[in-house]
Scaffold this motif. Sequence first.
Motif, PDB file in Angstrom:
ATOM      1  N   GLY A 129     -23.129  27.897  40.234  1.00  0.00           N
ATOM      2  CA  GLY A 129     -23.222  29.033  41.145  1.00  0.00           C
ATOM      3  C   GLY A 129     -24.546  29.748  41.001  1.00  0.00           C
ATOM      4  N   LYS A 130     -24.862  30.566  41.970  1.00  0.00           N
ATOM      5  CA  LYS A 130     -26.075  31.365  41.925  1.00  0.00           C
ATOM      6  C   LYS A 130     -25.902  32.538  40.958  1.00  0.00           C
ATOM      7  CE  LYS A 130     -27.161  30.439  46.796  1.00  0.00           C
ATOM      8  NZ  LYS A 130     -27.387  31.046  48.131  1.00  0.00           N
ATOM      9  N   LEU A 131     -27.026  33.054  40.461  1.00  0.00           N
ATOM     10  CA  LEU A 131     -26.998  34.291  39.681  1.00  0.00           C
ATOM     11  C   LEU A 131     -26.726  35.441  40.642  1.00  0.00           C
ATOM     12  CD1 LEU A 131     -27.440  35.715  36.949  1.00  0.00           C
ATOM     13  CD2 LEU A 131     -29.844  35.963  37.588  1.00  0.00           C
ATOM     14  N   ARG A 132     -25.663  36.180  40.383  1.00  0.00           N
ATOM     15  CA  ARG A 132     -25.240  37.229  41.305  1.00  0.00           C
ATOM     16  C   ARG A 132     -25.125  38.566  40.575  1.00  0.00           C
ATOM     17  NH1 ARG A 132     -23.565  34.861  46.041  1.00  0.00           N
ATOM     18  NH2 ARG A 132     -23.111  32.623  45.933  1.00  0.00           N
ATOM     19  N   THR A 133     -25.116  39.647  41.344  1.00  0.00           N
ATOM     20  CA  THR A 133     -25.013  40.990  40.785  1.00  0.00           C
ATOM     21  C   THR A 133     -23.636  41.572  41.096  1.00  0.00           C
ATOM     22  OG1 THR A 133     -25.942  42.019  42.777  1.00  0.00           O
ATOM     23  CG2 THR A 133     -27.487  41.381  41.029  1.00  0.00           C
ATOM     24  N   TYR A 134     -23.192  42.481  40.246  1.00  0.00           N
ATOM     25  CA  TYR A 134     -21.985  43.253  40.532  1.00  0.00           C
ATOM     26  C   TYR A 134     -22.110  44.601  39.847  1.00  0.00           C
ATOM     27  CZ  TYR A 134     -19.425  43.089  36.023  1.00  0.00           C
ATOM     28  OH  TYR A 134     -19.012  43.271  34.730  1.00  0.00           O
ATOM     29  N   THR A 135     -21.272  45.548  40.227  1.00  0.00           N
ATOM     30  CA  THR A 135     -21.301  46.892  39.661  1.00  0.00           C
ATOM     31  C   THR A 135     -20.094  47.076  38.748  1.00  0.00           C
ATOM     32  OG1 THR A 135     -22.416  47.756  41.628  1.00  0.00           O
ATOM     33  CG2 THR A 135     -21.374  49.356  40.151  1.00  0.00           C
ATOM     34  N   PRO A 136     -20.282  47.047  37.427  1.00  0.00           N
ATOM     35  CA  PRO A 136     -19.149  47.248  36.516  1.00  0.00           C
ATOM     36  C   PRO A 136     -18.560  48.646  36.685  1.00  0.00           C
ATOM     37  CG  PRO A 136     -21.108  46.431  35.356  1.00  0.00           C
ATOM     38  CD  PRO A 136     -21.547  46.857  36.697  1.00  0.00           C
ATOM     39  N   ARG A 137     -17.256  48.765  36.478  1.00  0.00           N
ATOM     40  CA  ARG A 137     -16.565  50.044  36.575  1.00  0.00           C
ATOM     41  C   ARG A 137     -15.768  50.304  35.302  1.00  0.00           C
ATOM     42  NH1 ARG A 137     -19.403  52.627  40.253  1.00  0.00           N
ATOM     43  NH2 ARG A 137     -19.524  51.496  42.230  1.00  0.00           N
ATOM     44  N   LEU A 138     -15.629  51.594  34.968  1.00  0.00           N
ATOM     45  CA  LEU A 138     -14.806  52.016  33.839  1.00  0.00           C
ATOM     46  C   LEU A 138     -13.428  52.429  34.345  1.00  0.00           C
ATOM     47  CD1 LEU A 138     -17.385  54.226  31.894  1.00  0.00           C
ATOM     48  CD2 LEU A 138     -16.756  51.851  31.432  1.00  0.00           C
ATOM     49  N   ASN A 139     -12.410  52.208  33.526  1.00  0.00           N
ATOM     50  CA  ASN A 139     -11.065  52.643  33.920  1.00  0.00           C
ATOM     51  C   ASN A 139     -10.899  54.152  33.753  1.00  0.00           C
ATOM     52  OD1 ASN A 139     -11.115  52.479  31.037  1.00  0.00           O
ATOM     53  ND2 ASN A 139      -8.881  52.529  31.024  1.00  0.00           N
ATOM     54  N   HIS A 150     -24.626  41.315  35.950  1.00  0.00           N
ATOM     55  CA  HIS A 150     -24.925  40.000  36.498  1.00  0.00           C
ATOM     56  C   HIS A 150     -23.802  39.050  36.109  1.00  0.00           C
ATOM     57  CE1 HIS A 150     -29.592  40.683  36.599  1.00  0.00           C
ATOM     58  NE2 HIS A 150     -28.957  41.276  37.597  1.00  0.00           N
ATOM     59  N   TYR A 151     -23.590  38.031  36.930  1.00  0.00           N
ATOM     60  CA  TYR A 151     -22.654  36.973  36.553  1.00  0.00           C
ATOM     61  C   TYR A 151     -23.071  35.679  37.223  1.00  0.00           C
ATOM     62  CZ  TYR A 151     -20.305  37.314  41.126  1.00  0.00           C
ATOM     63  OH  TYR A 151     -20.022  37.303  42.464  1.00  0.00           O
ATOM     64  N   GLN A 152     -22.572  34.568  36.659  1.00  0.00           N
ATOM     65  CA  GLN A 152     -22.882  33.252  37.199  1.00  0.00           C
ATOM     66  C   GLN A 152     -21.798  32.265  36.759  1.00  0.00           C
ATOM     67  OE1 GLN A 152     -26.637  31.528  35.869  1.00  0.00           O
ATOM     68  NE2 GLN A 152     -26.901  30.529  37.842  1.00  0.00           N
ATOM     69  N   TRP A 153     -21.321  31.448  37.716  1.00  0.00           N
ATOM     70  CA  TRP A 153     -20.417  30.357  37.357  1.00  0.00           C
ATOM     71  C   TRP A 153     -21.246  29.277  36.693  1.00  0.00           C
ATOM     72  CZ3 TRP A 153     -15.319  30.938  37.577  1.00  0.00           C
ATOM     73  CH2 TRP A 153     -14.778  31.853  38.472  1.00  0.00           C
ATOM     74  N   ILE A 154     -20.883  28.890  35.482  1.00  0.00           N
ATOM     75  CA  ILE A 154     -21.633  27.851  34.780  1.00  0.00           C
ATOM     76  C   ILE A 154     -20.885  26.525  34.762  1.00  0.00           C
ATOM     77  CG2 ILE A 154     -22.888  29.508  33.371  1.00  0.00           C
ATOM     78  CD1 ILE A 154     -21.002  28.846  31.064  1.00  0.00           C
ATOM     79  N   SER A 155     -19.620  26.531  35.075  1.00  0.00           N
ATOM     80  CA  SER A 155     -18.840  25.315  35.288  1.00  0.00           C
ATOM     81  C   SER A 155     -17.545  25.742  35.960  1.00  0.00           C
ATOM     82  CB  SER A 155     -18.550  24.589  33.963  1.00  0.00           C
ATOM     83  OG  SER A 155     -17.652  25.331  33.167  1.00  0.00           O
ATOM     84  N   SER A 156     -16.714  24.792  36.291  1.00  0.00           N
ATOM     85  CA  SER A 156     -15.458  25.135  36.931  1.00  0.00           C
ATOM     86  C   SER A 156     -14.618  26.000  36.006  1.00  0.00           C
ATOM     87  CB  SER A 156     -14.697  23.860  37.294  1.00  0.00           C
ATOM     88  OG  SER A 156     -13.474  24.167  37.902  1.00  0.00           O
ATOM     89  N   ASN A 157     -14.259  27.192  36.479  1.00  0.00           N
ATOM     90  CA  ASN A 157     -13.427  28.161  35.762  1.00  0.00           C
ATOM     91  C   ASN A 157     -14.136  28.877  34.614  1.00  0.00           C
ATOM     92  OD1 ASN A 157     -11.245  25.974  36.765  1.00  0.00           O
ATOM     93  ND2 ASN A 157     -10.368  28.014  36.777  1.00  0.00           N
ATOM     94  N   MET A 158     -15.408  28.592  34.363  1.00  0.00           N
ATOM     95  CA  MET A 158     -16.127  29.271  33.286  1.00  0.00           C
ATOM     96  C   MET A 158     -17.225  30.150  33.889  1.00  0.00           C
ATOM     97  SD  MET A 158     -14.498  28.273  30.635  1.00  0.00           S
ATOM     98  CE  MET A 158     -15.541  28.963  29.352  1.00  0.00           C
TER      99      MET A 158
END
Length: 268
Positions: A129-139, A150-158
């Motif tokens: 997957g591509k390197l993507r951005t997201y906004t973390p939130r606190l509970n 940031h997050y990225q899929w590095i393999s299926s389900n990982m």
Amino acid sequence: MSKQTTTSDPRIDLVVLELDVAAGRIVARVLKGQPAPTPRPPGVTQIDGGVWQYPLAQVTVKRGTTLVDTIRDVRTLTDAGRPPAVADTQVPTNPTPGDLVYYKSGSSGAEELHMYAADGGWSIVSAVGKLRTYTPRLNWDNGAYSARGHYQWISSNMMWVTANITNTSGRTWNGTQMSVSLPTKARGGIVQLLTCSLYNNDVGTTPFEGMPNYLIGTAYLNGGSTCQPVLQSYNDLISGGDWWDRFPKKATLIVTGVFEADYYHEGN
């Protein structure tokens, strides 16, 4: 149409589309199977840049008749339901373990895919997957904070993820266990760990709000879309760690690592 069997055993014929890349021609064919008490379908020819047979259906013919017993759809569709493309490449279908290969776009020249050869054939070595951005939130929070991830899929389900959250409220929060949101749900039924650190050094070299410059810990995942940081005790180090419940002003919590997700969905 499959022909009548001439033995007492049934057989399985394979209906294929046969593409001849060199001739620029495609035809439908029936590959006749061998009669047997437990029949198996015939194999296909798939040569890059040559003849490529694309399986459509397996047809079981009853013994001694022209009757079709069963028809099984064996089409393989990828890329949102479209058939996989067949193109002339110079990549061998039976590579030597240790070989490396990469594909690039014919229009832009951009590199698109890495693979390496293991004992079982080619395997993808790049992230899927591509390197993507997201906004973390606190509970829970007690004022303003800034967050980026940031997050990225590095393999299926990982998935690899990192999240930075800074207390910008001008005061320290105290008293409630806090958790951090993830880009997607973690696999349930098993506890996973990410690393986390509380960076408390933006206000000078002296520890602030009675806490050390750095608190190092782990973030627990037990299914769901959040992780819960556990940091070393700042009042009594011999007591070990405890849930994150104190956030000094201007401090930053950093969570990072790889976890098993509940499902894979890369998107567009």
